[in-house]
Design a protein around this motif. Structure first.
Motif, mmCIF file in Angstrom:
data_model
loop_
_atom_site.group_PDB
_atom_site.id
_atom_site.type_symbol
_atom_site.label_atom_id
_atom_site.label_comp_id
_atom_site.label_asym_id
_atom_site.label_seq_id
_atom_site.Cartn_x
_atom_site.Cartn_y
_atom_site.Cartn_z
ATOM 1 N N LYS A 163 49.016 40.260 48.960
ATOM 2 C CA LYS A 163 48.992 40.951 50.254
ATOM 3 C C LYS A 163 49.875 42.194 50.222
ATOM 4 O O LYS A 163 49.486 43.262 50.719
ATOM 5 N N GLU A 164 51.065 42.078 49.637
ATOM 6 C CA GLU A 164 51.980 43.211 49.582
ATOM 7 C C GLU A 164 51.466 44.300 48.648
ATOM 8 O O GLU A 164 51.634 45.499 48.914
ATOM 9 N N LEU A 165 50.831 43.914 47.540
ATOM 10 C CA LEU A 165 50.232 44.902 46.639
ATOM 11 C C LEU A 165 49.110 45.667 47.349
ATOM 12 O O LEU A 165 48.969 46.883 47.175
ATOM 13 N N VAL A 168 50.727 48.159 49.681
ATOM 14 C CA VAL A 168 51.214 49.329 48.943
ATOM 15 C C VAL A 168 50.045 50.244 48.583
ATOM 16 O O VAL A 168 50.183 51.472 48.591
ATOM 17 N N GLY A 169 48.874 49.664 48.305
ATOM 18 C CA GLY A 169 47.695 50.482 48.040
ATOM 19 C C GLY A 169 47.368 51.403 49.203
ATOM 20 O O GLY A 169 46.939 52.554 49.015
ATOM 21 N N ARG A 170 47.579 50.930 50.426
ATOM 22 C CA ARG A 170 47.360 51.757 51.616
ATOM 23 C C ARG A 170 48.396 52.873 51.703
ATOM 24 O O ARG A 170 48.092 54.002 52.096
ATOM 25 N N LYS A 171 49.638 52.572 51.317
ATOM 26 C CA LYS A 171 50.687 53.596 51.319
ATOM 27 C C LYS A 171 50.397 54.669 50.271
ATOM 28 O O LYS A 171 50.607 55.862 50.506
ATOM 29 N N GLU A 192 41.282 36.677 52.048
ATOM 30 C CA GLU A 192 42.281 36.254 53.030
ATOM 31 C C GLU A 192 43.528 37.122 52.979
ATOM 32 O O GLU A 192 44.113 37.451 54.024
ATOM 33 N N ALA A 193 43.944 37.516 51.777
ATOM 34 C CA ALA A 193 45.114 38.382 51.652
ATOM 35 C C ALA A 193 44.830 39.745 52.274
ATOM 36 O O ALA A 193 45.696 40.322 52.947
ATOM 37 N N ALA A 194 43.632 40.264 52.063
ATOM 38 C CA ALA A 194 43.261 41.550 52.644
ATOM 39 C C ALA A 194 43.216 41.461 54.172
ATOM 40 O O ALA A 194 43.721 42.338 54.878
ATOM 41 N N GLU A 195 42.618 40.398 54.684
ATOM 42 C CA GLU A 195 42.545 40.217 56.132
ATOM 43 C C GLU A 195 43.950 40.122 56.736
ATOM 44 O O GLU A 195 44.213 40.675 57.815
ATOM 45 N N ALA A 196 44.859 39.448 56.035
ATOM 46 C CA ALA A 196 46.235 39.312 56.527
ATOM 47 C C ALA A 196 46.947 40.656 56.573
ATOM 48 O O ALA A 196 47.877 40.842 57.371
ATOM 49 N N GLY A 198 45.389 43.381 57.387
ATOM 50 C CA GLY A 198 44.683 44.215 58.353
ATOM 51 C C GLY A 198 43.439 44.906 57.834
ATOM 52 O O GLY A 198 42.885 45.789 58.500
ATOM 53 N N TRP A 199 42.982 44.518 56.648
ATOM 54 C CA TRP A 199 41.765 45.113 56.114
ATOM 55 C C TRP A 199 40.551 44.575 56.873
ATOM 56 O O TRP A 199 40.556 43.452 57.379
ATOM 57 N N LEU A 200 39.487 45.382 56.908
ATOM 58 C CA LEU A 200 38.240 45.011 57.559
ATOM 59 C C LEU A 200 37.103 45.021 56.542
ATOM 60 O O LEU A 200 37.249 45.538 55.425
ATOM 61 N N THR A 201 35.982 44.442 56.923
ATOM 62 C CA THR A 201 34.826 44.356 56.024
ATOM 63 C C THR A 201 33.842 45.478 56.314
ATOM 64 O O THR A 201 33.358 45.613 57.445
#
Length: 233
Positions: A163-165, A168-171, A192-196, A198-201
């Motif tokens: 999730k943290e990686l 950081v990809g967003r940053k 699930e990590a992406a959803e946590a 805030g990523w969307l599909t």
């Protein structure tokens, strides 16, 4: 010059022990460690890689590692590593690679001639997968950031580090003046990590439909594969 640190947080080992870690830009002298970690753990969760038996064929496995190395040298990439938050040259716990794709780019244009039949098929599968949804056209983008490899070493709680990686990809995407980062999520854990974070599909296809389009049977993983995106932060 010290590597840029993107994040400091507390991770958990599998035995429950907590450890302070950081995510920072990869020092240039640690590329081989990154490639080995991706080869051992990241690529082994890739459904296509496993279906083709690449880990069981030393020649194909080595070709996949070399292809990754060639990809990294062919265009700019941001590679970050997760490691203990201290001044030691500690073991790499996790790694993530982010690249930038332009609207004119097509995966087939970057295809490297394959030496093994396994790698030839892997290219074919991924060209078809990325051809299912035109990211730039569908989202009126001229470019986007994309995940090109992510792995977490066993012995740690994968979810929080992953999730943290992704965060950081967003940053990194924002630092590169790109609005959005996209990634195909093949596993339930990745989704699930992406959803946590805030990523969307953006696009979703059932495992069965994807298998039919590729002419293969995908018998493991979540019911559907998701192309997910996170906004730059």
């Amino acid at each position: 010059m010290a590597p840029k640190v993107w994040s400091n947080f507390v991770a958990k080992k599998s035995d429950g022990t907590q450890v302070k870690v950081r995510i920072e830009d990869m020092p240039s002298n640690r590329l081989d460690e990154v490639l080995n970690l991706l080869s051992l753990y990241g690529e082994n969760e890739d459904v296509f890689v496993k279906l083709l038996g690449i880990p069981n064929n030393p020649e194909a496995a080595e070709e996949l590692k070399q292809t990754t190395r060639d990809m990294l040298s062919a265009s700019p990439h941001n590679i970050v590593i997760c490691r203990p938050d201290d001044d030691s040259n500690g073991d790499i716990i996790g790694v993530s690679i982010t690249g930038i794709t332009l609207a004119k780019d097509k995966l087939e244009d970057f295809k490297i001639p394959s030496k093994t039949k396994e790698m030839e098929k892997l290219w074919d599968y991924y060209i078809k997968l990325f051809g299912l949804y035109d990211i730039c056209k569908a989202n009126s983008l001229t470019s986007f950031s994309d995940d090109r490899g992510l792995a977490v070493k066993p012995g740690y709680v994968d979810f929080e580090i992953r999730k943290e990686l992704l965060n950081v990809g967003r940053k990194i995407s924002k630092a590169n003046n790109v609005s959005t980062v996209f990634a195909w999520m093949q596993t339930k854990l990745a989704q699930e990590a992406a959803e946590a974070d805030g990523w969307l599909t953006a696009y979703e296809i059932s495992r069965e439909d994807l298998g039919r389009q590729l002419g293969i049977t995908i018998s493991e993983g979540p019911p559907s594969w998701k192309l997910m995106y996170g906004k730059s932060i």
